[in-house]
Design a protein around this motif. Structure first.
Motif, PDB file in Angstrom:
ATOM      1  N   SER A  52      61.136  90.173 120.670  1.00 39.99           N
ATOM      2  CA  SER A  52      62.128  89.096 120.580  1.00 39.99           C
ATOM      3  C   SER A  52      61.668  87.936 119.713  1.00 39.99           C
ATOM      4  O   SER A  52      62.490  87.212 119.141  1.00 39.99           O
ATOM      5  CB  SER A  52      62.475  88.591 121.981  1.00 39.99           C
ATOM      6  OG  SER A  52      61.318  88.063 122.632  1.00 39.99           O
ATOM      7  N   ASP A  53      60.364  87.731 119.626  1.00 39.22           N
ATOM      8  CA  ASP A  53      59.812  86.651 118.802  1.00 39.22           C
ATOM      9  C   ASP A  53      58.445  87.078 118.297  1.00 39.22           C
ATOM     10  O   ASP A  53      57.507  87.211 119.077  1.00 39.22           O
ATOM     11  CB  ASP A  53      59.704  85.358 119.615  1.00 39.22           C
ATOM     12  CG  ASP A  53      59.355  84.149 118.749  1.00 39.22           C
ATOM     13  OD1 ASP A  53      59.141  84.331 117.537  1.00 39.22           O
ATOM     14  OD2 ASP A  53      59.314  83.025 119.292  1.00 39.22           O
ATOM     15  N   ALA A  54      58.346  87.305 116.991  1.00 40.16           N
ATOM     16  CA  ALA A  54      57.092  87.763 116.393  1.00 40.16           C
ATOM     17  C   ALA A  54      56.158  86.610 116.052  1.00 40.16           C
ATOM     18  O   ALA A  54      55.006  86.838 115.675  1.00 40.16           O
ATOM     19  CB  ALA A  54      57.378  88.573 115.128  1.00 40.16           C
ATOM     20  N   THR A  55      56.633  85.375 116.204  1.00 41.42           N
ATOM     21  CA  THR A  55      55.800  84.198 115.910  1.00 41.42           C
ATOM     22  C   THR A  55      55.895  83.194 117.058  1.00 41.42           C
ATOM     23  O   THR A  55      56.284  82.035 116.851  1.00 41.42           O
ATOM     24  CB  THR A  55      56.222  83.534 114.588  1.00 41.42           C
ATOM     25  OG1 THR A  55      57.622  83.190 114.665  1.00 41.42           O
ATOM     26  CG2 THR A  55      55.979  84.461 113.409  1.00 41.42           C
ATOM     27  N   PRO A  56      55.538  83.600 118.262  1.00 42.68           N
ATOM     28  CA  PRO A  56      55.673  82.706 119.415  1.00 42.68           C
ATOM     29  C   PRO A  56      54.553  81.676 119.465  1.00 42.68           C
ATOM     30  O   PRO A  56      53.574  81.760 118.734  1.00 42.68           O
ATOM     31  CB  PRO A  56      55.575  83.664 120.600  1.00 42.68           C
ATOM     32  CG  PRO A  56      54.617  84.718 120.104  1.00 42.68           C
ATOM     33  CD  PRO A  56      54.959  84.902 118.650  1.00 42.68           C
ATOM     34  N   LYS A  57      54.695  80.732 120.372  1.00 46.87           N
ATOM     35  CA  LYS A  57      53.650  79.769 120.657  1.00 46.87           C
ATOM     36  C   LYS A  57      52.982  80.152 121.969  1.00 46.87           C
ATOM     37  O   LYS A  57      53.549  80.887 122.776  1.00 46.87           O
ATOM     38  CB  LYS A  57      54.234  78.364 120.785  1.00 46.87           C
ATOM     39  CG  LYS A  57      54.877  77.805 119.531  1.00 46.87           C
ATOM     40  CD  LYS A  57      55.437  76.425 119.833  1.00 46.87           C
ATOM     41  CE  LYS A  57      56.132  75.836 118.618  1.00 46.87           C
ATOM     42  NZ  LYS A  57      56.723  74.503 118.924  1.00 46.87           N
ATOM     43  N   ALA A  58      51.793  79.645 122.196  1.00 44.48           N
ATOM     44  CA  ALA A  58      51.121  79.851 123.475  1.00 44.48           C
ATOM     45  C   ALA A  58      52.006  79.284 124.578  1.00 44.48           C
ATOM     46  O   ALA A  58      52.538  78.185 124.457  1.00 44.48           O
ATOM     47  CB  ALA A  58      49.757  79.171 123.477  1.00 44.48           C
ATOM     48  N   GLY A  59      52.191  80.063 125.631  1.00 41.32           N
ATOM     49  CA  GLY A  59      53.045  79.641 126.725  1.00 41.32           C
ATOM     50  C   GLY A  59      54.437  80.217 126.674  1.00 41.32           C
ATOM     51  O   GLY A  59      55.150  80.227 127.682  1.00 41.32           O
ATOM     52  N   ASP A  60      54.846  80.714 125.497  1.00 44.81           N
ATOM     53  CA  ASP A  60      56.158  81.334 125.375  1.00 44.81           C
ATOM     54  C   ASP A  60      56.183  82.686 126.083  1.00 44.81           C
ATOM     55  O   ASP A  60      55.146  83.321 126.276  1.00 44.81           O
ATOM     56  CB  ASP A  60      56.529  81.547 123.901  1.00 44.81           C
ATOM     57  CG  ASP A  60      56.903  80.251 123.194  1.00 44.81           C
ATOM     58  OD1 ASP A  60      57.013  79.221 123.881  1.00 44.81           O
ATOM     59  OD2 ASP A  60      57.067  80.285 121.957  1.00 44.81           O
ATOM     60  N   THR A  61      57.373  83.142 126.426  1.00 42.72           N
ATOM     61  CA  THR A  61      57.564  84.480 126.980  1.00 42.72           C
ATOM     62  C   THR A  61      58.328  85.314 125.964  1.00 42.72           C
ATOM     63  O   THR A  61      59.363  84.883 125.443  1.00 42.72           O
ATOM     64  CB  THR A  61      58.339  84.433 128.307  1.00 42.72           C
ATOM     65  OG1 THR A  61      57.586  83.695 129.267  1.00 42.72           O
ATOM     66  CG2 THR A  61      58.574  85.838 128.844  1.00 42.72           C
ATOM     67  N   ILE A  62      57.811  86.501 125.652  1.00 36.31           N
ATOM     68  CA  ILE A  62      58.458  87.383 124.682  1.00 36.31           C
ATOM     69  C   ILE A  62      58.896  88.679 125.370  1.00 36.31           C
ATOM     70  O   ILE A  62      58.343  89.073 126.392  1.00 36.31           O
ATOM     71  CB  ILE A  62      57.522  87.707 123.502  1.00 36.31           C
ATOM     72  CG1 ILE A  62      56.249  88.414 123.997  1.00 36.31           C
ATOM     73  CG2 ILE A  62      57.176  86.446 122.720  1.00 36.31           C
ATOM     74  CD1 ILE A  62      55.333  88.879 122.874  1.00 36.31           C
ATOM     75  N   THR A  63      59.895  89.320 124.798  1.00 33.21           N
ATOM     76  CA  THR A  63      60.419  90.579 125.323  1.00 33.21           C
ATOM     77  C   THR A  63      60.175  91.683 124.311  1.00 33.21           C
ATOM     78  O   THR A  63      60.495  91.536 123.127  1.00 33.21           O
ATOM     79  CB  THR A  63      61.927  90.467 125.605  1.00 33.21           C
ATOM     80  OG1 THR A  63      62.161  89.413 126.539  1.00 33.21           O
ATOM     81  CG2 THR A  63      62.470  91.773 126.175  1.00 33.21           C
ATOM     82  N   VAL A  64      59.609  92.786 124.773  1.00 34.76           N
ATOM     83  CA  VAL A  64      59.371  93.949 123.911  1.00 34.76           C
ATOM     84  C   VAL A  64      60.263  95.089 124.398  1.00 34.76           C
ATOM     85  O   VAL A  64      60.260  95.427 125.582  1.00 34.76           O
ATOM     86  CB  VAL A  64      57.895  94.384 123.942  1.00 34.76           C
ATOM     87  CG1 VAL A  64      57.683  95.619 123.077  1.00 34.76           C
ATOM     88  CG2 VAL A  64      56.991  93.248 123.467  1.00 34.76           C
ATOM     89  N   THR A  65      61.028  95.663 123.487  1.00 34.42           N
ATOM     90  CA  THR A  65      61.942  96.751 123.824  1.00 34.42           C
ATOM     91  C   THR A  65      61.596  97.988 123.001  1.00 34.42           C
ATOM     92  O   THR A  65      61.450  97.900 121.776  1.00 34.42           O
ATOM     93  CB  THR A  65      63.401  96.352 123.542  1.00 34.42           C
ATOM     94  OG1 THR A  65      63.723  95.175 124.290  1.00 34.42           O
ATOM     95  CG2 THR A  65      64.358  97.471 123.934  1.00 34.42           C
ATOM     96  N   THR A  66      61.447  99.120 123.660  1.00 33.05           N
ATOM     97  CA  THR A  66      61.191 100.394 122.991  1.00 33.05           C
ATOM     98  C   THR A  66      62.398 101.291 123.221  1.00 33.05           C
ATOM     99  O   THR A  66      62.754 101.589 124.371  1.00 33.05           O
ATOM    100  CB  THR A  66      59.927 101.077 123.533  1.00 33.05           C
ATOM    101  OG1 THR A  66      58.816 100.178 123.385  1.00 33.05           O
ATOM    102  CG2 THR A  66      59.631 102.358 122.765  1.00 33.05           C
ATOM    103  N   LYS A  67      63.033 101.715 122.130  1.00 30.42           N
ATOM    104  CA  LYS A  67      64.239 102.543 122.225  1.00 30.42           C
ATOM    105  C   LYS A  67      63.970 103.951 121.711  1.00 30.42           C
ATOM    106  O   LYS A  67      63.383 104.137 120.645  1.00 30.42           O
ATOM    107  CB  LYS A  67      65.381 101.916 121.418  1.00 30.42           C
ATOM    108  CG  LYS A  67      66.678 102.718 121.462  1.00 30.42           C
ATOM    109  CD  LYS A  67      67.824 101.971 120.824  1.00 30.42           C
ATOM    110  CE  LYS A  67      67.663 101.823 119.337  1.00 30.42           C
ATOM    111  NZ  LYS A  67      68.869 101.223 118.699  1.00 30.42           N
TER     112      LYS A  67
END
Length: 204
Positions: A52-67
């Motif tokens: 969902s975000d390839a350039t996040p900041k520390a503390g951010d939450t990202i989502t990874v989806t495998t289809k």
């Protein structure tokens, strides 16, 4: 020399337009997320991995989806799936879900959680995960970006799976997450700039 911009002489309509433009700039700066994805095809399935975000900041939450997708029969039954990530990312409890088009199904408690990956065991669940022709299946998981993540360097990422038609190991295929360096997102508008746009600020 100091120059002060005042709102004198600006019509109400013009002031409203300027305010709207300023708010647009603010919202654009705040939305710093940069999704990324990678797709590959092997003899078993076409796999697309998205972050969902390839350039996040520390503390951010990202989502990874495998289809997983198949174009022809026979159906593919997924037995297990391993989602690789850098050890500085922390799995968000209860976030792992699998969806075969009939709604999200929880993976826990049949989820192995390790510092460098999480792995779902679908042979132990009450449901079976079947990829049919034209019927994609997605595996979704969330991670929190840790303060120990190396800044400005792509972090390892990938997946591996076992199925009724064979196995695949793509532990370094990406997409790669690069944690933003400290010092702000570089895309926002300061209150001083906003004040200037609205005719209430000053600059030297």
């Amino acid at each position: 020399m100091t120059h002060r911009v005042t709102q004198r002489g600006i019509t109400a309509g013009a002031a409203t337009a300027v305010a709207a433009a300023a708010l647009t700039l603010l919202s654009t700066g705040a939305a710093h997320a940069a999704p990324d994805s990678v797709t590959w095809t092997d003899r078993v399935a076409t796999v697309t991995r998205t972050v969902s975000d390839a350039t996040p900041k520390a503390g951010d939450t990202i989502t990874v989806t495998t289809k997983f997708e198949r174009g022809t029969s026979p159906d593919l039954q997924l037995n297990w799936l391993r989602d690789f990530h850098d050890a500085c990312l922390t799995y968000v409890t209860d976030s792992a879900k699998v969806n075969d088009g009939t709604g999200d199904k929880p993976v826990e408690p049949y989820l192995e959680i390790r510092p460098g990956f999480v792995a779902g065991d679908f042979t132990a669940t009450s449901y079976r995960v079947t990829v049919k022709a034209g019927g994609p299946v997605t595996f979704t998981v969330r991670y929190t970006v840790g303060t120990s993540c190396t800044r400005g360097t792509p972090l390892s990422s990938g997946s591996a799976f076992g199925s009724s038609l064979g196995q695949g190991d793509y532990n370094s295929y990406g997409p790669f997450v690069t944690v933003a360096k400290d010092g702000g997102d570089g895309g926002g508008v300061s209150t001083g700039s906003l004040g200037s746009l609205l005719g209430t600020g000053s600059s030297k």
